[in-house]
Scaffold this motif. Structure first.
Motif, short mmCIF file in Angstrom:
data_model
loop_
_atom_site.label_atom_id
_atom_site.label_comp_id
_atom_site.label_asym_id
_atom_site.label_seq_id
_atom_site.Cartn_x
_atom_site.Cartn_y
_atom_site.Cartn_z
N PRO A 27 -47.62 65.17 10.21
CA PRO A 27 -47.21 65.01 8.80
C PRO A 27 -46.11 65.97 8.39
CG PRO A 27 -49.21 66.30 8.91
CD PRO A 27 -48.89 65.90 10.34
N ILE A 28 -44.98 65.91 9.07
CA ILE A 28 -43.82 66.73 8.72
C ILE A 28 -42.62 65.82 8.55
CG2 ILE A 28 -44.65 68.80 9.93
CD1 ILE A 28 -42.76 68.10 12.23
N ASP A 29 -41.64 66.24 7.75
CA ASP A 29 -40.39 65.50 7.64
C ASP A 29 -39.59 65.72 8.92
OD1 ASP A 29 -40.91 64.52 5.10
OD2 ASP A 29 -40.10 66.32 4.14
N LYS A 30 -39.29 64.68 9.65
CA LYS A 30 -38.76 64.87 11.00
C LYS A 30 -37.83 63.74 11.41
CE LYS A 30 -42.96 62.70 12.80
NZ LYS A 30 -43.63 62.63 11.47
N GLU A 31 -37.00 64.06 12.38
CA GLU A 31 -36.31 63.08 13.20
C GLU A 31 -36.77 63.32 14.63
OE1 GLU A 31 -32.08 63.57 13.21
OE2 GLU A 31 -32.17 65.59 14.05
N ILE A 32 -36.82 62.26 15.40
CA ILE A 32 -37.25 62.35 16.79
C ILE A 32 -36.08 61.94 17.67
CG2 ILE A 32 -38.89 61.52 18.53
CD1 ILE A 32 -40.77 60.81 16.18
N ILE A 33 -35.70 62.83 18.58
CA ILE A 33 -34.58 62.56 19.47
C ILE A 33 -35.12 62.50 20.89
CG2 ILE A 33 -32.36 63.39 20.31
CD1 ILE A 33 -32.03 64.80 17.62
N VAL A 34 -35.05 61.31 21.50
CA VAL A 34 -35.57 61.09 22.85
C VAL A 34 -34.40 60.94 23.80
CG1 VAL A 34 -37.11 59.69 24.27
CG2 VAL A 34 -37.51 59.85 21.80
N ILE A 35 -34.38 61.77 24.84
CA ILE A 35 -33.29 61.74 25.82
C ILE A 35 -33.85 61.34 27.18
CG2 ILE A 35 -31.35 63.00 26.83
CD1 ILE A 35 -33.29 64.70 24.08
N ASP A 36 -33.52 60.13 27.61
CA ASP A 36 -33.95 59.72 28.95
C ASP A 36 -33.01 60.34 29.99
OD1 ASP A 36 -35.58 57.92 30.80
OD2 ASP A 36 -33.50 57.46 31.33
N ASP A 37 -33.62 61.01 30.97
CA ASP A 37 -32.85 61.76 31.97
C ASP A 37 -32.78 61.01 33.29
OD1 ASP A 37 -31.36 63.92 32.92
OD2 ASP A 37 -33.15 64.97 33.65
N GLY A 38 -32.39 59.73 33.22
CA GLY A 38 -32.23 58.95 34.44
C GLY A 38 -33.54 58.51 35.06
N SER A 39 -34.52 58.15 34.25
CA SER A 39 -35.83 57.73 34.77
C SER A 39 -35.72 56.46 35.61
CB SER A 39 -36.80 57.49 33.61
OG SER A 39 -37.04 58.66 32.87
N VAL A 40 -36.63 56.34 36.59
CA VAL A 40 -36.62 55.18 37.48
C VAL A 40 -37.99 54.52 37.58
CG1 VAL A 40 -34.68 56.02 38.86
CG2 VAL A 40 -37.01 56.68 39.50
N ASP A 41 -38.91 54.87 36.66
CA ASP A 41 -40.28 54.35 36.74
C ASP A 41 -40.60 53.35 35.63
OD1 ASP A 41 -40.34 56.05 34.55
OD2 ASP A 41 -42.38 56.76 34.98
N GLY A 42 -39.58 52.88 34.92
CA GLY A 42 -39.79 51.98 33.79
C GLY A 42 -39.64 52.65 32.44
N THR A 43 -39.55 53.98 32.43
CA THR A 43 -39.37 54.71 31.17
C THR A 43 -38.08 54.30 30.47
OG1 THR A 43 -40.61 56.65 31.94
CG2 THR A 43 -39.03 57.01 30.17
N ARG A 44 -37.01 54.24 31.24
CA ARG A 44 -35.70 53.90 30.64
C ARG A 44 -35.73 52.49 30.05
NH1 ARG A 44 -30.96 56.63 31.72
NH2 ARG A 44 -29.01 55.62 31.04
N GLN A 45 -36.35 51.56 30.76
CA GLN A 45 -36.42 50.19 30.27
C GLN A 45 -37.24 50.12 28.98
OE1 GLN A 45 -36.82 51.09 33.46
NE2 GLN A 45 -34.96 50.14 34.31
#
Length: 246
Positions: A27-45
């Motif tokens: 419960p905080i005022d936030k932005e979420i920044i997700v950086i995919d680092d070249g994943s190869v297990d389906g994370t990037r997809q």
């Protein structure tokens, strides 16, 4: 006051949806920044799919096999061209962040976003510029590998000797910074050297630093833990490098 939650991700398909749901539940005022680092297990997809839904105007999407909804409005998705390491992903995330406070959040389930309020408190009440969440100050934790514990304590002690700080957990993921702390640094480490590098530069900058106890649910290697003894030796070198040579 907006908080930027910066999440570097590499091969965390099994845990990422749950982590994002937990971060959004804070419960905080936030932005979420997700950086995919070249994943190869389906994370990037998965992240590309969420990004497409967001671009199409969706405000939320079902995740966890329909058991939860993930809000998308305050999430930004960044993609590295290849695996460059945690430090490189964090640099990109910090550059994109717009919040006045930055929190580093790993993309596994070892650290609990429900503890953000405790991590933020010393900054919000004016006592601190930087806060580390320590796994060794009495918070509940899953019993994990002894040699990891011993290695963490040794590396923290060595870092403390050079920085003249009295930290108990230099290697913790949970690090919180006022924006100007990070903006005043030229970070260089691409991989796990981020932890000793940023600690050395916080000490040299004479920023006010606090530690608060956190819980910790350490994973086994079978569950996806990535750090190895080789990373310990790289961290040792980074402690020497960034404290002695900048």
């Amino acid at each position: 006051m907006i908080v930027s939650v910066v999440i570097p991700v590499y091969n965390e398909r099994a845990f990422l949806e749950q982590v994002l749901v937990r971060v959004q539940a804070s419960p905080i005022d936030k932005e979420i920044i997700v950086i995919d680092d070249g994943s190869v297990d389906g994370t990037r997809q998965l992240l590309e799919s969420l990004c497409r839904e967001q671009t199409a105007g969706q405000s939320s999407v079902p995740v966890l096999d329909g058991k939860a909804n993930l809000a998308l409005a305050n999430v930004r998705f960044l993609f590295q061209d290849r695996n460059r390491g945690k430090g490189a992903a964090l640099r990109r995330g910090f550059k994109a962040a717009t919040g006045e406070i930055l929190i580093v959040q790993d993309a596994d389930l070892e650290y609990d976003p429900a503890e953000y309020a405790n991590l933020l408190a010393p900054i919000l009440d004016g006592r601190a510029d930087v806060v580390y969440g320590s796994r060794f100050l009495g918070g509940p934790q899953r019993v994990h590998y002894f040699w990891h514990y011993a290695g963490n304590k040794f590396l923290t002690l060595l870092s403390d000797i050079f920085t003249n700080l009295k930290l108990t957990d230099m290697e913790t993921c949970y690090k919180v910074f006022r924006r100007e702390v990070i903006e005043g640094m030229e970070l260089k480490s691409d991989r796990f050297g981020f932890e000793p590098e940023v600690t050395a530069k916080v000490a040299k900058g004479r920023w006010r630093i606090y530690e608060v106890p956190i819980s910790y649910s350490g994973r086994t290697y079978a569950e996806g833990k990535k750090i190895t003894w080789k990373d310990g030796f790289r961290t040792l070198w980074c402690i020497l490098r960034f404290n002695l040579f900048g």
